[in-house]
Scaffold this motif. Structure first.
Motif, PDB file in Angstrom:
ATOM      1  N   MET A   8     -10.820  -3.696  29.283  1.00  0.00           N
ATOM      2  CA  MET A   8     -11.598  -4.541  28.373  1.00  0.00           C
ATOM      3  C   MET A   8     -10.744  -5.689  27.849  1.00  0.00           C
ATOM      4  O   MET A   8     -11.157  -6.840  27.799  1.00  0.00           O
ATOM      5  N   LEU A   9      -9.520  -5.363  27.506  1.00  0.00           N
ATOM      6  CA  LEU A   9      -8.606  -6.382  27.009  1.00  0.00           C
ATOM      7  C   LEU A   9      -8.292  -7.400  28.089  1.00  0.00           C
ATOM      8  O   LEU A   9      -8.191  -8.599  27.838  1.00  0.00           O
ATOM      9  N   CYS A  10      -8.200  -6.959  29.338  1.00  0.00           N
ATOM     10  CA  CYS A  10      -7.883  -7.858  30.444  1.00  0.00           C
ATOM     11  C   CYS A  10      -9.000  -8.869  30.652  1.00  0.00           C
ATOM     12  O   CYS A  10      -8.751 -10.055  30.812  1.00  0.00           O
ATOM     13  N   TRP A  11     -10.256  -8.402  30.656  1.00  0.00           N
ATOM     14  CA  TRP A  11     -11.384  -9.319  30.835  1.00  0.00           C
ATOM     15  C   TRP A  11     -11.494 -10.297  29.677  1.00  0.00           C
ATOM     16  O   TRP A  11     -11.864 -11.462  29.862  1.00  0.00           O
ATOM     17  N   SER A  12     -11.175  -9.879  28.477  1.00  0.00           N
ATOM     18  CA  SER A  12     -11.202 -10.790  27.339  1.00  0.00           C
ATOM     19  C   SER A  12     -10.204 -11.926  27.528  1.00  0.00           C
ATOM     20  O   SER A  12     -10.495 -13.085  27.236  1.00  0.00           O
ATOM     21  N   ARG A  13      -9.022 -11.593  28.033  1.00  0.00           N
ATOM     22  CA  ARG A  13      -8.021 -12.633  28.291  1.00  0.00           C
ATOM     23  C   ARG A  13      -8.496 -13.591  29.379  1.00  0.00           C
ATOM     24  O   ARG A  13      -8.286 -14.806  29.303  1.00  0.00           O
ATOM     25  N   VAL A  14      -9.144 -13.036  30.403  1.00  0.00           N
ATOM     26  CA  VAL A  14      -9.634 -13.879  31.493  1.00  0.00           C
ATOM     27  C   VAL A  14     -10.668 -14.864  30.978  1.00  0.00           C
ATOM     28  O   VAL A  14     -10.642 -16.063  31.307  1.00  0.00           O
ATOM     29  N   ARG A  15     -11.604 -14.370  30.152  1.00  0.00           N
ATOM     30  CA  ARG A  15     -12.635 -15.263  29.613  1.00  0.00           C
ATOM     31  C   ARG A  15     -12.027 -16.342  28.725  1.00  0.00           C
ATOM     32  O   ARG A  15     -12.433 -17.513  28.773  1.00  0.00           O
ATOM     33  N   THR A  16     -11.049 -15.969  27.911  1.00  0.00           N
ATOM     34  CA  THR A  16     -10.413 -16.953  27.032  1.00  0.00           C
ATOM     35  C   THR A  16      -9.711 -18.033  27.832  1.00  0.00           C
ATOM     36  O   THR A  16      -9.822 -19.236  27.530  1.00  0.00           O
ATOM     37  N   ARG A  17      -8.982 -17.624  28.859  1.00  0.00           N
ATOM     38  CA  ARG A  17      -8.276 -18.595  29.680  1.00  0.00           C
ATOM     39  C   ARG A  17      -9.245 -19.470  30.470  1.00  0.00           C
ATOM     40  O   ARG A  17      -8.985 -20.667  30.690  1.00  0.00           O
ATOM     41  N   THR A  18     -10.368 -18.892  30.891  1.00  0.00           N
ATOM     42  CA  THR A  18     -11.366 -19.674  31.623  1.00  0.00           C
ATOM     43  C   THR A  18     -11.957 -20.758  30.735  1.00  0.00           C
ATOM     44  O   THR A  18     -12.099 -21.924  31.145  1.00  0.00           O
ATOM     45  N   ARG A  19     -12.315 -20.374  29.497  1.00  0.00           N
ATOM     46  CA  ARG A  19     -12.861 -21.376  28.568  1.00  0.00           C
ATOM     47  C   ARG A  19     -11.846 -22.466  28.274  1.00  0.00           C
ATOM     48  O   ARG A  19     -12.192 -23.658  28.195  1.00  0.00           O
ATOM     49  N   SER A  20     -10.610 -22.082  28.104  1.00  0.00           N
ATOM     50  CA  SER A  20      -9.575 -23.076  27.832  1.00  0.00           C
ATOM     51  C   SER A  20      -9.410 -24.033  29.007  1.00  0.00           C
ATOM     52  O   SER A  20      -9.252 -25.250  28.824  1.00  0.00           O
ATOM     53  N   ALA A  21      -9.464 -23.492  30.225  1.00  0.00           N
ATOM     54  CA  ALA A  21      -9.324 -24.351  31.405  1.00  0.00           C
ATOM     55  C   ALA A  21     -10.501 -25.317  31.529  1.00  0.00           C
ATOM     56  O   ALA A  21     -10.327 -26.489  31.907  1.00  0.00           O
ATOM     57  N   ILE A  22     -11.686 -24.830  31.199  1.00  0.00           N
ATOM     58  CA  ILE A  22     -12.871 -25.705  31.252  1.00  0.00           C
ATOM     59  C   ILE A  22     -12.752 -26.831  30.238  1.00  0.00           C
ATOM     60  O   ILE A  22     -13.056 -28.007  30.538  1.00  0.00           O
ATOM     61  N   GLU A  23     -12.320 -26.522  29.021  1.00  0.00           N
ATOM     62  CA  GLU A  23     -12.172 -27.552  27.998  1.00  0.00           C
ATOM     63  C   GLU A  23     -11.128 -28.582  28.410  1.00  0.00           C
ATOM     64  O   GLU A  23     -11.309 -29.789  28.198  1.00  0.00           O
ATOM     65  N   ASP A  24     -10.019 -28.114  29.002  1.00  0.00           N
ATOM     66  CA  ASP A  24      -8.987 -29.049  29.460  1.00  0.00           C
ATOM     67  C   ASP A  24      -9.532 -29.960  30.559  1.00  0.00           C
ATOM     68  O   ASP A  24      -9.198 -31.161  30.619  1.00  0.00           O
ATOM     69  N   LEU A  25     -10.345 -29.387  31.427  1.00  0.00           N
ATOM     70  CA  LEU A  25     -10.925 -30.199  32.500  1.00  0.00           C
ATOM     71  C   LEU A  25     -11.862 -31.263  31.929  1.00  0.00           C
ATOM     72  O   LEU A  25     -11.861 -32.424  32.379  1.00  0.00           O
ATOM     73  N   LYS A  26     -12.658 -30.891  30.932  1.00  0.00           N
ATOM     74  CA  LYS A  26     -13.548 -31.867  30.292  1.00  0.00           C
ATOM     75  C   LYS A  26     -12.740 -32.973  29.618  1.00  0.00           C
ATOM     76  O   LYS A  26     -13.103 -34.160  29.675  1.00  0.00           O
ATOM     77  N   ASP A  27     -11.641 -32.580  28.946  1.00  0.00           N
ATOM     78  CA  ASP A  27     -10.817 -33.598  28.287  1.00  0.00           C
ATOM     79  C   ASP A  27     -10.231 -34.580  29.291  1.00  0.00           C
ATOM     80  O   ASP A  27      -9.928 -35.735  28.948  1.00  0.00           O
ATOM     81  N   PHE A  28     -10.066 -34.124  30.529  1.00  0.00           N
ATOM     82  CA  PHE A  28      -9.523 -35.014  31.559  1.00  0.00           C
ATOM     83  C   PHE A  28     -10.600 -35.916  32.152  1.00  0.00           C
ATOM     84  O   PHE A  28     -10.360 -37.084  32.473  1.00  0.00           O
ATOM     85  N   ILE A  29     -11.826 -35.365  32.294  1.00  0.00           N
ATOM     86  CA  ILE A  29     -12.892 -36.108  32.971  1.00  0.00           C
ATOM     87  C   ILE A  29     -13.607 -37.073  32.031  1.00  0.00           C
ATOM     88  O   ILE A  29     -13.895 -38.235  32.395  1.00  0.00           O
ATOM     89  N   ILE A  30     -13.907 -36.627  30.803  1.00  0.00           N
ATOM     90  CA  ILE A  30     -14.736 -37.423  29.893  1.00  0.00           C
ATOM     91  C   ILE A  30     -14.166 -38.810  29.634  1.00  0.00           C
ATOM     92  O   ILE A  30     -14.906 -39.816  29.668  1.00  0.00           O
ATOM     93  N   PRO A  31     -12.872 -38.998  29.374  1.00  0.00           N
ATOM     94  CA  PRO A  31     -12.381 -40.367  29.108  1.00  0.00           C
ATOM     95  C   PRO A  31     -12.549 -41.304  30.291  1.00  0.00           C
ATOM     96  O   PRO A  31     -12.576 -42.536  30.112  1.00  0.00           O
ATOM     97  N   SER A  32     -12.677 -40.756  31.509  1.00  0.00           N
ATOM     98  CA  SER A  32     -12.797 -41.616  32.695  1.00  0.00           C
ATOM     99  C   SER A  32     -14.224 -42.050  32.966  1.00  0.00           C
ATOM    100  O   SER A  32     -14.468 -42.877  33.856  1.00  0.00           O
ATOM    101  N   LEU A  33     -15.185 -41.487  32.215  1.00  0.00           N
ATOM    102  CA  LEU A  33     -16.579 -41.847  32.425  1.00  0.00           C
ATOM    103  C   LEU A  33     -16.859 -43.235  31.832  1.00  0.00           C
ATOM    104  O   LEU A  33     -16.326 -43.588  30.771  1.00  0.00           O
ATOM    105  N   SER A  34     -17.712 -43.965  32.521  1.00  0.00           N
ATOM    106  CA  SER A  34     -18.059 -45.303  32.028  1.00  0.00           C
ATOM    107  C   SER A  34     -18.984 -45.191  30.826  1.00  0.00           C
ATOM    108  O   SER A  34     -19.829 -44.298  30.748  1.00  0.00           O
ATOM    109  N   GLY A  35     -18.806 -46.047  29.876  1.00  0.00           N
ATOM    110  CA  GLY A  35     -19.663 -46.064  28.702  1.00  0.00           C
ATOM    111  C   GLY A  35     -19.193 -45.169  27.587  1.00  0.00           C
ATOM    112  O   GLY A  35     -19.835 -45.119  26.533  1.00  0.00           O
TER     113      GLY A  35
END
Length: 657
Positions: free
Chosen positions: A1-28
């Motif tokens: 249970m603890l392992c899956w919780s860590r996986v979900r946390t890291r997945t969310r963090s990776a998604i947020e980092d990806l958005k922070d990289f993509i959003i500034p490059s969008l036009s407008g």
């Protein structure tokens, strides 16, 4: 249970980092309205801000928080209207503001204001000397502290005391590993800046490594040696001959020398004879050679399995000696006729399996001794100990006595205790059948019209052989009743003239314990002490267990035998247990839920208490049928049996504070 919780946390963090990289490059997408960083140079250092800089930082934080509040309102509105794409952009801007605020609040942290002296005091308490860090990682602490940041590195390098503890060095014939050791030790010694060094060096038994480069490096800095621990072959030990006369700081020496038949030294090892501060020495294992020491200045001396004993020399010359420990002491050796005026602790452990000298202590005079520990497997050394203590006069300062030896005759223990009016801690072999009078004397508190051990607080009896006499059990119970329960002595004891007590003169015991090695059937010993006897019900249960054991295998029973097993359980249910004394010798404790094919038997004579204290009480109580549960939950006495003791011992505390 603890392992899956860590996986979900890291997945969310990776998604947020990806958005922070993509959003500034969008036009407008408009840029975030971040305040200008007022002090960019502080963001890359740990320097504290000045008052003017702190005011600018607070102003920038206030502006960022105002902008963050504005974006929060916009984000809430976008979430209500369902424009999630715009909400993602707004959330990205809010995260950027949060990072800005956190970075600048960190600049105002009070930790930046700590002076170097405070940091160095903190680092000082992380050194191996204080044992606040595990020994396996304590030697890495200086390196880790020096790699956190520039200020920490500067403070760590300024502390010579932090680098003085050298890790254990294993001499090797591998050149690459030796080069790494030389580089590592060289860096530590350089950073110690002349501070006293703590050294631990070890080598292989068979190798002659007297010319090893590590030996040469350490000998060059022998003037810094303070604590030395070495396990060397005799041949390698000769490589330290260059340090003779160059040990001005040496205080402690622990030296183990292997039996090295390749070396037959013509002269003793003299490298430690000139060490003006040396006060603690432990020697072990030397066979052919002899290590000469400045015995006249030693305060603590330990000898382990030495064939060429320093005993006579250390006792005759050791005028400052305070502790003397002799482990694996030869059984045919007796102490010489000598007075050791300042000795406070004496510990002697004779060779296991060898006969000790029955009069080993006769000639020894210890006027200041406060603690004695003596162990002999076969011979009774109690009379010799009494002779030694009698030479201390009526003011013997002994407070702690630990003695395990052969069978003790009647009144021998009493004769020793009578000579020690200040005795507070007693740990000795239990006087068995024929010598119970010693126990009764302790219970009485008087011997020959004088108080017997009036200051005694803890009394531990070692049981070398099983208690087989009811008289021994009666004597122990009398001691527990009289010395442990002075405020509420049993009426029979109180009326007995031989056990009369004067509470104002005798201190009550805080701890009375019997302990013994595993395998001596703790349950039966406890049964004798508690006067438990097997009745008709107990014998019936024992017969049932024996019958079941013949029919089913241990720890396993096929599912096909389930019905037969349940019939046997029904027979157990029909046995009415009304008294805990009925449970003795053997008792069946099945754990079976009707679905598993492997019932588990937990069997022990009076062992219910052992399993209860081992954490199995709840499991057994739920597994047993309702008719047997009250036996465990309500009627079971709490004896405090402790099956896990030091050196695999079992302890029965009769009383504890």
């Amino acid at each position: 249970m603890l392992c899956w919780s860590r996986v979900r946390t890291r997945t969310r963090s990776a998604i947020e980092d990806l958005k922070d990289f993509i959003i500034p490059s969008l036009s407008g997408v408009s840029r975030v309205r971040l305040p200008s960083p007022p002090v960019t140079h502080l963001l890359k250092s740990n320097d504290p801000p000045t008052e003017d800089e702190a005011a600018l930082i607070r102003e920038a934080i206030d502006l960022a928080e105002v902008e963050q509040s504005r974006l929060r309102r916009i984000y809430d509105s976008q979430m209500l209207t369902g424009t999630r794409a715009h909400a993602s952009i707004t959330r990205y801007k809010m995260r950027q503001l949060n990072r800005f605020i956190e970075k600048h609040k960190a600049l105002l942290s009070s930790i930046r204001l700590l002076p170097a002296e405070i940091w160095q005091e903190i680092f000082h308490w992380l050194s191996p000397r204080h044992h606040l860090v595990s020994s396996s990682s304590s030697f890495h602490v200086p390196w880790e502290l020096a790699q956190v940041c520039g200020d920490w590195r500067m403070n760590a390098l300024a502390m010579s005391d932090l680098w003085r503890y050298l890790p254990a060095i294993y001499l090797t014939d591998s050149n690459p590993k030796t080069n790494l050791q030389l580089h590592y030790l060289g860096a530590l010694i350089h950073r110690s800046k002349g501070a006293p060094l703590s050294i631990d060096i070890r080598c292989s038994i068979s190798h002659d490594q007297r010319f090893h480069p590590v030996i040469a490096l350490l000998c060059q800095h022998s003037d810094q040696w303070e604590d030395v621990r070495a396990m060397l072959s005799a041949a390698t030990l000769t490589g330290l001959r260059y340090i003779e006369g160059r040990l001005p700081l040496l205080k402690s020496l622990v030296l183990s020398v292997f039996d090295d038949t390749q070396l037959q030294p013509d002269s003793p090892f003299t490298m430690f004879t000139i060490a003006p501060k040396l006060c603690t020495v432990e020697l072990a294992g030397l066979v052919n050679g002899e290590v000469l020491l400045p015995f006249q200045q030693l305060v603590n001396y330990t000898e382990v399995s030495l064939r060429d004993s320093h005993l006579n020399q250390i006792l005759n010359d050791g005028l400052l000696l305070e502790t003397l420990t002799l482990l694996n002491f030869p059984g045919n050796v007796a102490f010489p006729f000598v007075t050791v005026p300042h000795l406070k602790k004496l510990e002697v452990k004779f060779w296991r399996g060898r006969t000790a000298h029955g009069r080993c202590f006769d000639n020894l005079i210890l006027p200041s001794v406060e603690e004695i520990r003596a162990t002999s497997d076969q011979v009774n050394i109690m009379p010799s100990l009494a002779i030694m203590l009698s030479k201390c006069g009526t003011s013997c300062p002994l407070k702690t006595l630990f003695i395990q030896c052969g069978p003790i005759a009647c009144n021998e223990l009493t004769n020793v205790i009578a000579l020690t009016p200040l005795l507070a801690n007693l740990n000795t072999s239990l006087p068995l059948s024929g010598a119970e009078e010693d126990i009764y004397n302790l219970a009485n508190g008087y011997y020959q019209d004088r108080p017997l051990a009036p200051m005694l607080e803890t009394c531990h009896f070692y049981l070398g052989n099983a208690i087989r006499s009811a008289s021994t059990s009666a004597a122990i119970n009398a001691l527990a009743s009289s010395r442990c329960e002075l405020a509420a002595v049993d009426a029979a004891v109180r009326n007995a003239e031989s056990l009369a007590l004067l509470p104002e003169e005798i201190r009550p015991l805080k701890d009375l314990t019997i302990y013994f090695k595993r395998g001596m059937c703790a349950e039966k010993q406890l049964a004798l002490l508690e006067n438990w006897h097997a009745g008709t019900t107990a014998r019936a249960l024992q017969d049932m267990e024996a019958d079941i054991s013949r029919r089913v295998s241990w720890f396993h029973m096929p599912v096909a035998y389930k019905d037969e097993w349940m019939r046997w359980l029904a027979q157990v249910d029909n046995v009415k247990v009304t008294d805990f004394n009925d449970i003795y010798v053997r008792y069946i404790l099945p754990s079976y839920d009707g679905t598993s094919g492997s019932p588990v038997f937990l069997s022990s004579g009076m062992g219910i208490e052992i399993w209860r204290l081992s954490g199995y009480c709840n499991e057994m109580a739920t597994s047993l049928s309702p008719s047997l549960r009250p036996t465990l939950s309500d009627n079971l006495p709490d004896t405090g049996l402790d099956p896990v003791g030091a050196n695999d011992e079992v302890k029965i505390p009769l009383i504890a504070e």
